[in-house]
Scaffold this motif. Structure first.
Motif, short mmCIF file in Angstrom:
data_model
loop_
_atom_site.label_atom_id
_atom_site.label_comp_id
_atom_site.label_asym_id
_atom_site.label_seq_id
_atom_site.Cartn_x
_atom_site.Cartn_y
_atom_site.Cartn_z
N ALA A 1 -5.24 4.23 2.23
CA ALA A 1 -5.78 3.42 3.32
C ALA A 1 -7.29 3.63 3.46
O ALA A 1 -8.04 2.69 3.73
CB ALA A 1 -5.07 3.77 4.63
N GLY A 2 -7.72 4.87 3.26
CA GLY A 2 -9.14 5.19 3.37
C GLY A 2 -9.96 4.44 2.33
O GLY A 2 -11.05 3.93 2.63
N ARG B 1 -21.26 -5.53 0.87
CA ARG B 1 -22.51 -4.77 0.67
C ARG B 1 -22.82 -4.78 -0.82
O ARG B 1 -22.21 -4.04 -1.57
CB ARG B 1 -22.35 -3.32 1.14
N VAL C 1 -9.03 1.62 0.80
CA VAL C 1 -8.95 0.19 1.13
C VAL C 1 -9.96 -0.15 2.23
O VAL C 1 -10.65 -1.16 2.17
CB VAL C 1 -7.51 -0.20 1.56
N GLY C 2 -10.04 0.74 3.22
CA GLY C 2 -10.94 0.48 4.34
C GLY C 2 -12.41 0.64 3.97
O GLY C 2 -13.29 0.07 4.61
N PHE C 3 -12.67 1.42 2.93
CA PHE C 3 -14.05 1.69 2.54
C PHE C 3 -14.67 0.49 1.83
O PHE C 3 -15.83 0.16 2.06
CB PHE C 3 -14.09 2.92 1.63
N LEU D 1 0.83 -1.22 0.00
CA LEU D 1 0.00 0.00 0.00
C LEU D 1 0.86 1.27 0.00
O LEU D 1 0.57 2.23 -0.70
CB LEU D 1 -0.94 0.01 1.20
N ARG D 2 1.93 1.23 0.75
CA ARG D 2 2.83 2.40 0.77
C ARG D 2 3.48 2.59 -0.60
O ARG D 2 3.64 3.71 -1.08
CB ARG D 2 3.90 2.23 1.86
N PRO E 1 -1.65 10.48 -1.19
CA PRO E 1 -1.38 10.34 0.25
C PRO E 1 -1.70 8.92 0.73
O PRO E 1 -2.69 8.32 0.29
CB PRO E 1 -2.34 11.32 0.90
N TYR E 2 -0.85 8.41 1.60
CA TYR E 2 -1.07 7.08 2.16
C TYR E 2 -2.40 7.04 2.91
O TYR E 2 -3.11 6.03 2.89
CB TYR E 2 0.10 6.73 3.08
N SER E 3 -2.77 8.15 3.56
CA SER E 3 -4.03 8.18 4.30
C SER E 3 -5.21 7.94 3.35
O SER E 3 -6.19 7.28 3.71
CB SER E 3 -4.20 9.53 5.00
N GLU E 4 -5.12 8.47 2.14
CA GLU E 4 -6.20 8.30 1.18
C GLU E 4 -6.24 6.85 0.67
O GLU E 4 -7.32 6.25 0.57
CB GLU E 4 -6.00 9.27 0.00
N THR F 1 -6.58 -6.34 4.08
CA THR F 1 -5.19 -6.08 4.45
C THR F 1 -4.60 -7.26 5.23
O THR F 1 -3.49 -7.19 5.73
CB THR F 1 -5.10 -4.82 5.34
#
Lengths: 173, 590
Positions: free
Chosen positions: A72-73, A134, A75-77, A57-58, A67-70, A83
Motif C-alpha cells: 500500500a505504501g 511528478r 502504491v500511495g507513493f 493488492l492483498r 507486507p500489505y502495508s508496504e 486504487t
C-alpha cells in the motif's frame, strides 16, 4: 511488460475477473523470487484491471510475500498507481519543478474547468480521469501532460480543448 | 583502522564506522532524531548534520562512513544553524501542545529544541493532519505528532517481522501507519508496543488508564489489589532519574501502599505458579511422546508473552497446539485474586479490582481478551505500564527516591528468584529447568549458581542440550533423554526459529519466546529509551535480585504449595484447568 503498462478501462473490459486473476497469478509466479518485483507487478496488475482494487493488492502482497502495508505504501507513493476505477482516458498533469514553473498549475486549472472534475475524479461519462504527476522526465517539453501513453508538450491552458479533442473522437468512433 | 580529524583532534577508529559513531568515540555527542543505535541509520531527519572538508553540502553523520584523512567539523556556525533550521522546520508542522502531551518532559523533539537553543518558532506553516487511532486496547496513535522518523516502521518490520506500519502516501502528506492509513485494528498488529518504546515524540503511546485506577482507588466499595511484574523493579527507578538497573522493589511496594492499594501482590508469585503448571505440562507432553507414543505437539512454546500469542494466532495458527495452554502469570494472578483471595476475604469477584503493573502494552490487550474471565468477571481490570505507574506516583506527590523499603503482602506477594528472572530472555527457561530437573532427578540443576548460561544474554536465538541422568523412579522414562531447548527474543527471531523448525532444520522439546528485545525488561511499556546498554543493566539487576534470595526455585515457594493444598489441588488438576489454562484462536491474517 509493455502490454502491462497500457491503461485499460475497467468498465469496457469483457474479460471476467477470474481470468484476470489467473493472469495475475502467472505474473506473480514469474516475479515472486525477484526482490524488486513489486513495482513491475503493480504496473502489470494496473494494466490488467485498469486500477488497483484492494483484493488485487492483498493478493499481490500474499503472492510476493510482502507486507500489505508496504504494498500500500508503494502504491500511495507513486502517482501512476490508482486504487480507484478510472475513466477511459487518464489525463496526467505534470507538476514537477520544471512544469510547475512553466505553468503546469494553470494547465491543471484549465483542465479542471474543461472537464468539470477535480484531481482524482472521473467525468460522469467515464471518459476522462484527471490526475497529477511528478515529472515524466520530459522537463525540456514543459509544461507537459500525458493522456494515456501520449505525452503532450508545451501545453497552453487556452488550447486545452484542442488537446482533448482527439480523445472525444476516439470514443465516438 | 582509519585516521581522521574531528574538530581538529586526530582520532583512529575502526573501518566501516559512521561519522556519528566515530564522534561518539571521540566523546562528541551529535544530536540525532531518526537514528536508533544498531537498528536504524537512514539519514532521514537531517538533525545529525556535520561539515566535512571538501564536501560541498553538510552531510548526515549517521550514514556517512569514515574515510582516511577525513576532516570533520561538528560544531561551527554553519552546522549549528543548519541543525537548528532542521528542527525548526520539524516544529513548524508538529502539533506543539507540549503541556498536555503524554511525552511532556520525555520527548526527544522537545529536548532537541531546547538543546539547540531554539527560542522562537520562526516558521509557521501547515500542520500535519491529525488522525487519532483509538482502535487498539493497548496502543493509541496521533498522526499530528508524528515526525515520520520511521523508527517505528523499522522495529515493526526488521525487529518484529510484523510489518503493520509503513510510510503511506508521499511528501507533506506522508503518514506512518497501516496500509492506506487505516487503523491498527485492520492489520496484524500484536500490540507489543515496541513502536511506542522507540517513538521519539507522542505519536504512539500506550492507552493511558491511570484515571481508571484512581477512580477504583477512590471507590470505597472496591478492594483494589495490585500486582507488579518482575521487570518493573529493575526499571521503575528510571522514571525518577535513577540509573537503569537500580532495584526498587521495596520503594515500589511502599509507594503502591501509599497510593492506597489494599493489597500489594507480586506477579512473581504467579510466575512460580506458572512454572508448576507449565513444567508439569511439559513433562506430561514428553511422557505422551516418549512412553505412550502419542502424537503430541512438540516443541512446546512458552505462553507468557501476549504479543507472541497474537503473533502465533495471526501468522502460524497451525502451530497453536504447540503453545503451552498456561495463562500468563498476570492472568493467573488475576484469576487467583478474584477467586482464592476473594474467598479468603469473603468478597465476591465483582467487589475486587485487580490492577497489574506491566512492562508491556500487549498486556492491556491480554487482560481484555474474552477468555480471561475465569472468575466470572474480567480477571484483571486495568493494566498499567511501568511509565504509567511512574506518572501516578508523581501525581500522588510521593518522593520516590526518599521512600523506605517494604515487603509485599501475604500470601500472593511471595515469589522466588526463579520468578524474578521471568523478566529477561532466558529466564523462564532457566526457572522451568530449575524446577523440572530437580523434580525428575531429585538433584539441583547442574549449572554454576543455577544459571543456564548458554541461554542467557542478548543473542537472538540461543540453544542448549541437557542430558537427563539419574532419574527418580516416577520419571525413569526420561533416563538418558537429551532435552533440546531454545530461547528466542523478538518476534523476528521467533519467526526465524519457527521457519527452521518447519523446514526440519531444527527440533526442540521446549522453546521460550519473549516478544520484546531482551525480554520483558525491554518491553514496550518500559521507561524510554531502552538501548542494549540499558537492557544489560536491567538484566544484571534482575539476576542480582534472584541471587540475593534464599528462595530461588518455584517449587519451593511455600505460598504456592499452600495454594495447591488449600484450593487448587494438583498442577493440571480440574480447578487449574478452569482457572489457570486457556485456549487460542486462529485470527485472519490481513
Amino acid at each position: 511488460m509493455s502490454d502491462g503498462l497500457k491503461t485499460t478501462c475497467a468498465g469496457c473490459s469483457d474479460v471476467d475477473e477470474q481470468e484476470l486473476m489467473t493472469r495475475l497469478d502467472e505474473v506473480l509466479e514469474e516475479y515472486k523470487d525477484n526482490s524488486g518485483g513489486l513495482i513491475p507487478v503493480l504496473q502489470i496488475a494496473q494494466g490488467l484491471f485498469g486500477y488497483l482494487p484492494e483484493n488485487v493488492l492483498r493478493h499481490i502482497a500474499t503472492g510476493l510475500n510482502k507486507p500489505y502495508s508496504e504494498v500500500a505504501g508503494v502504491v500511495g507513493f507513486y502517482s501512476f498507481f490508482s486504487t480507484q476505477p478510472r475513466g477511459k482516458n487518464v489525463v496526467r498533469v505534470c507538476l514537477g519543478t520544471a512544469c510547475y514553473v512553466r505553468g503546469g498549475k494553470q494547465v491543471l486549472d484549465s483542465l479542471k474547468k474543461e472537464l468539470g472534475i477535480d484531481v482524482g475524479e472521473t467525468t460522469a461519462d467515464k471518459n476522462f480521469s484527471l490526475e497529477v504527476a511528478r515529472c515524466f522526465g520530459a522537463c525540456g517539453l514543459a509544461p507537459a501532460i500525458m493522456i494515456n501513453d501520449d505525452v503532450h508538450q508545451r501545453v497552453k491552458p487556452a488550447r486545452i480543448k484542442q488537446v482533448l479533442a482527439p480523445y472525444y473522437e476516439k470514443e465516438d468512433a | 583502522m582509519i585516521n581522521l580529524t574531528i574538530d581538529n583532534s586526530p582520532i583512529e577508529v575502526a573501518e566501516g564506522l559512521s561519522v556519528l559513531e566515530a564522534c561518539k568515540q571521540a566523546g562528541i555527542k551529535i544530536p540525532t532524531l531518526c537514528y536508533l543505535e544498531k537498528i536504524q541509520a537512514i539519514g532521514a531527519c537531517r538533525v545529525c548534520l556535520v561539515e566535512i572538508e571538501g564536501v560541498h553540502d553538510l552531510v548526515a553523520s549517521c550514514v556517512m562512513p569514515v574515510s582516511e584523512g577525513m576532516k570533520v567539523s561538528t560544531n561551527n556556525r554553519r552546522v549549528r544553524e543548519a541543525r537548528k533550521v532542521v528542527v525548526e522546520l520539524l516544529l513548524s508542522e508538529h502539533d506543539g501542545d507540549c503541556q498536555t502531551c503524554d511525552r511532556n518532559e520525555d520527548c526527544e523533539l522537545q529536548n532537541l529544541a531546547h538543546d539547540l537553543g531554539i527560542k522562537e518558532l520562526r516558521y509557521e506553516g501547515e500542520k500535519a493532519l491529525r488522525c487519532k487511532d483509538n482502535s487498539m486496547v493497548g496502543l493509541v496513535r496521533d498522526s499530528a505528532k508524528c515526525i515520520s522518523c520511521r523508527r517505528c516502521v523499522t522495529v515493526c518490520t526488521a525487529i518484529q517481522s510484523v510489518s503493520a506500519l509503513f510510510p503511506q502516501s508521499r511528501g507533506f502528506k506522508t503518514t506512518i501507519g497501516p496500509a492506506f492509513a487505516q487503523n491498527l485494528d485492520t492489520v496484524t498488529c500484536v500490540q507489543c508496543g515496541q513502536c511506542a518504546a522507540v517513538c521519539p515524540v507522542g505519536a504512539i503511546s500506550e492507552r493511558d488508564q491511570t484515571d481508571e485506577v484512581w477512580a477504583a482507588l477512590d471507590d470505597p466499595t472496591k478492594t483494589v489489589v495490585v500486582q507488579t511484574a518482575p521487570a518493573i523493579r529493575a526499571a521503575l527507578g528510571e522514571c525518577f532519574g535513577m540509573e537503569p538497573g537500580t532495584l526498587v522493589t521495596g520503594k515500589m511496594t511502599t509507594a503502591l501502599r501509599r497510593m492506597g492499594f489494599d493489597a500489594v501482590f507480586d506477579t512473581n508469585f504467579s510466575a512460580d505458579l506458572t512454572i508448576m503448571e507449565e513444567g508439569t505440562e511439559l513433562l506430561t507432553r514428553l511422557k505422551k511422546a516418549l512412553v505412550d507414543k502419542e502424537d503430541v505437539a512438540l516443541p512446546m512454546f512458552t505462553s507468557c508473552s501476549p504479543g507472541w500469542i497474537q503473533f502465533m494466532e495471526y501468522f502460524y495458527p497451525d502451530m497453536l497446539p504447540n503453545l503451552s495452554t498456561c495463562k500468563s502469570p498476570q492472568q493467573m494472578m488475576g484469576a487467583m485474586v478474584k477467586t482464592y483471595y476473594a474467598q479468603k476475604l469473603g468478597k465476591k469477584p465483582e467487589e475486587m479490582f485487580m490492577v497489574s503493573v506491566m512492562p508491556c502494552t500487549a498486556k492491556k490487550f491480554e487482560a481484555a481478551r474474552a477468555e480471561m474471565n475465569s472468575s466470572g468477571v474480567q480477571d484483571v481490570d486495568v493494566v498499567l505500564t511501568t511509565r504509567e505507574l511512574g506518572k501516578m506516583i508523581t501525581q500522588a506527590g510521593i518522593d520516590f527516591q526518599a521512600l523506605e523499603d517494604s515487603e509485599m503482602d501475604a500470601p500472593l506477594g511471595l515469589g522466588s528468584g526463579a520468578a524474578d528472572i521471568f523478566a529477561n530472555t532466558g529466564g523462564v527457561m532457566e526457572a522451568a529447568l530449575r524446577t523440572a530437573y530437580e523434580l525428575v532427578t531429585g538433584r539441583e540443576l547442574p549449572f554454576d549458581n543455577l544459571h543456564v548460561t548458554p541461554v542467557a544474554g542478548l543473542d537472538g536465538i540461543k540453544e542448549a542440550e541437557i542430558t537427563i541422568e539419574g532419574t527418580v523412579p516416577a520419571w525413569s522414562f526420561l533416563e538418558g533423554v537429551t532435552a533440546k531447548i531454545a530461547v528466542v527474543h523478538t518476534l523476528g527471531n521467533a519467526r526465524k526459529l519457527i521457519e527452521r523448525i518447519r523446514a526440519g532444520e531444527a527440533s526442540y522439546h521446549f522453546v521460550e519466546v519473549m516478544t520484546c528485545p531482551g525480554g520483558c525488561i525491554g518491553g514496550g511499556g518500559q521507561p524510554r529509551i531502552t538501548t542494549d546498554e540499558v537492557r544489560k543493566k536491567r538484566i544484571a539487576a534482575i539476576y542480582a535480585e534472584d541471587e540475593g534470595k534464599t528462595l530461588r526455585k518455584s517449587h519451593e515457594n511455600e505460598a504456592v504449595a499452600k495454594l495447591y493444598e488449600d484450593f487448587l489441588g494438583a498442577p493440571l488438576g480440574h480447578l487449574s484447568h478452569e482457572l489457570l489454562h486457556t485456549k487460542y484462536t486462529e485470527k485472519e491474517r490481513v
